[in-house]
Design an enzyme around this catalytic site. Structure first.
Site, mmCIF file in Angstrom:
data_model
loop_
_atom_site.group_PDB
_atom_site.id
_atom_site.type_symbol
_atom_site.label_atom_id
_atom_site.label_comp_id
_atom_site.label_asym_id
_atom_site.label_seq_id
_atom_site.Cartn_x
_atom_site.Cartn_y
_atom_site.Cartn_z
ATOM 1 C CG ASP A 11 -1.762 1.171 1.443
ATOM 2 O OD1 ASP A 11 -1.561 2.176 0.724
ATOM 3 O OD2 ASP A 11 -2.640 1.114 2.310
ATOM 4 C CE1 TYR A 230 -4.123 -1.736 11.944
ATOM 5 C CE2 TYR A 230 -4.465 0.615 11.669
ATOM 6 C CZ TYR A 230 -4.715 -0.687 11.280
ATOM 7 O OH TYR A 230 -5.549 -0.932 10.218
ATOM 8 C CE LYS A 233 -6.137 -6.542 11.100
ATOM 9 N NZ LYS A 233 -5.308 -6.764 12.261
HETATM 10 P P1 13P Z 1 -5.083 -0.600 5.064
HETATM 11 O O1 13P Z 1 -4.275 -1.560 5.910
HETATM 12 O O2 13P Z 1 -5.690 -1.295 3.888
HETATM 13 O O3 13P Z 1 -4.255 0.573 4.654
HETATM 14 O O4 13P Z 1 -6.311 -0.088 5.922
HETATM 15 C C1 13P Z 1 -6.041 0.632 7.069
HETATM 16 C C2 13P Z 1 -7.238 0.969 7.886
HETATM 17 O O5 13P Z 1 -7.090 1.208 9.054
HETATM 18 C C3 13P Z 1 -8.562 1.010 7.286
HETATM 19 O O6 13P Z 1 -9.548 1.426 8.220
HETATM 20 MG MG MG Z 2 -4.106 1.998 3.307
HETATM 21 MG MG MG Z 3 -4.708 -2.269 2.278
#
Ligand code: 13P
Ligand code: MG
Ligand code: MG
Ligand code: 13P
Length: 368
Positions: A11, A230, A233
Site C-alpha cells: 500500500d 498499528y 493491516k
Molecule cells: P489498510 O491496511 O488497507 O491501509 O487499511 C487501514 C485501515 O485502518 C482502514 O480502516
Molecule cells: Mg491503506
Molecule cells: Mg490495504
C-alpha cells in the site's frame, strides 16, 4: 531451469482514504517495471485490490532474489513520489524502512513466492486480500487441501490420496520464523487446533506429499511486528498451483463462497466477512468489508497468459449479496463482543493508553 513466481505487494497511497490507488500511481509502478525490469523479468502483471498494489512477476532467479526484490521496492518508491504529489492518503504506508537491505521481507511489503520446475501445462491462481491479515486464508486452505466435503479430489484423484503437508507459522514470534510441519490427513486435528487461531497461527505453505511439490505460498508478514504499532493491516497475497497433483481451481475457489469472518475492516480492528470481488476493486462500507480477488493464469516458460478474473463470474453476485447481509448484521452490534477484535489484537492501537489512564482511576471498595 526452474521458474519463480514472485508476488510483492504494498500500500503506497490511495484515493479518498484507504479506498484504492490512483490510475497514475498504477501507471507509474508498471512503467518503472518496464523501464528497469525488462532484462530481469520473464513476465509481469500489476493489479490492485483495495488500496494495495501487487506486482506478480515471473523469472529464473529463485525466491528471495535481491535484484527482483530491489526492482519492486524501487517501483514502489517511485510510486510513493507520485502518491505524495497527488496528495494520496498514506503515501508510502507500507514502506517501513528508509533504505533497501537485500530483501523486502521484514520491510513492510507482503511477499509470496513459488519456485518450481514447470509442468507441461501450469495453471495457477493469484489471490490478493485487502483490509484483513494472512490468517484469512487459513479457513479456505483447510477446506481445499484437507476436507473431502469441499474437495472430492482427495477421494477421487490417486495423486492427491497421499494428502498434503501444511507448514504453519507462529506469527507472534518475532525472533525468527517459528514453524511447524503437519501432515493431512493424519494430523488433521492438530492442524485444526492451530488454524482455529488465525491471528497467531498462519498457513505459510502447502506441499503435495505424493508429488513432493509446493502448491501454496502465503505472505505471513505482520506489520505491527515490524513497526511496533498499528500501521495498517497485513493485507495478504497468496499463490496456489492447481490441478493434477493439486486441488482443481474450483476446489480452491469453493470455500470463498462462505464469506467467513476474518479480522480487519475499519482500523484493522473488527470481525467482518470476507467478500470475493473482481480484480481491481476498491473498498467501501466501514473500510471494508474485507475483500479478496483472484486472477487465474496459465504459464509456459515463464510467460503468463492474460489473467482470468475468477470472482467476476455471475455465481459470485449471490455470494456478494450474502456477504453484504452478514457484514451489516455484524455491524449492528457496533463495538460489542464479537464485532471488535480482542485486546491482544488491539494492543498496537491507542486503546492501550486510554486503558492505562482509566486503570489509575479505579478504586477498590473496602467491605464494611
Ligand atoms: P489498510 O491496511 O488497507 O491501509 O487499511 C487501514 C485501515 O485502518 C482502514 O480502516
Ligand atoms: Mg491503506
Ligand atoms: Mg490495504
Ligand atoms: P475436465 O475433464 O474438463 O478436464 O475437468 C476435470 C476436472 O477435474 C474438473 O474438476
Amino acid at each position: 531451469m526452474k521458474t519463480t513466481i514472485s508476488v510483492i505487494k504494498a500500500d503506497i497511497g490511495s484515493i479518498g482514504g484507504h479506498i484504492c490507488p490512483s490510475a497514475r500511481l498504477m501507471e507509474t509502478v508498471d512503467n518503472y517495471l518496464s523501464e528497469h525490469g525488462s532484462d530481469l523479468l520473464s513476465d509481469r502483471y500489476v493489479s490492485y485490490t483495495g488500496d494495495d498494489i501487487a506486482i506478480v512477476s515471473t523469472h529464473q532467479r529463485g525466491a528471495n532474489n535481491e535484484r527482483i526484490h530491489k526492482l519492486c521496492w524501487e517501483a514502489f518508491m517511485a510510486g510513493t513520489e507520485v502518491a505524495k504529489s497527488q496528495g494520496l492518503y498514506g503515501a508510502g504506508q507500507d514502506l517501513l524502512k528508509d533504505s533497501f537491505a537485500g530483501n523486502v521481507r521484514g520491510m513492510g511489503p507482503a511477499v509470496a513466492e513459488l519456485e518450481f520446475e514447470e509442468r507441461p501445462n501450469e495453471p495457477f491462481l493469484f489471490f490478493a486480500a485487502d483490509k484483513t491479515d494472512p490468517g484469512a486464508y487459513n479457513f479456505p486452505l483447510y477446506m481445499a487441501f484437507a476436507d473431502p466435503m469441499n474437495t472430492p479430489g482427495l477421494m477421487l484423484s490417486p495423486s492427491m490420496a497421499e494428502g498434503f503437508r501444511f507448514v504453519i507459522m507462529d506469527v507472534n514470534y518475532t525472533e525468527g520464523d517459528r514453524v511447524i510441519d503437519l501432515n493431512a490427513p493424519e494430523d488433521l486435528y492438530s492442524i485444526a487446533t492451530l488454524l482455529r487461531d488465525p491471528e497467531r497461527y498462519v498457513v505459510e505453505s502447502i506441499w503435495s506429499r505424493g508429488a513432493r511439490e509446493q502448491s501454496v505460498a502465503v505472505s505471513t508478514s505482520r506489520l505491527h511486528n515490524i513497526a511496533g504499532k498499528y500501521t495498517g493491516k497485513d493485507d495478504p497475497v497468496m499463490l496456489v498451483r492447481v490441478q493434477k497433483d493439486f486441488p482443481a481451481t474450483g476446489e480452491v475457489l469453493a470455500p470463498f463462497a462462505i464469506g467467513h469472518y476474518v479480522a480487519g475492516s475499519m482500523r484493522g480492528s473488527h470481525q467482518m466477512p470476507l467478500m470475493p470481488v473482481p480484480l481491481n476493486s476498491g473498498i467501501s462500507y466501514f473500510d471494508g468489508p474485507p475483500v479478496v480477488s483472484c486472477a487465474a493464469f496459465a504459464m509456459h516458460q515463464g510467460k503468463m497468459t492474460e489473467p482470468v478474473d475468477a470472482f467476476a463470474h455471475p455465481f459470485w453476485d449471490t455470494v456478494r449479496k450474502q456477504v453484504s447481509k452478514k457484514a451489516i448484521g455484524m455491524r449492528q452490534q457496533g463495538f460489542f463482543g464479537a464485532a471488535m477484535l480482542p485486546m491482544s489484537e488491539l494492543e498496537y492501537t491507542g486503546i492501550v493508553e486510554k486503558l492505562d489512564v482509566l486503570d489509575k482511576r479505579f478504586t477498590v471498595r473496602r467491605s464494611v
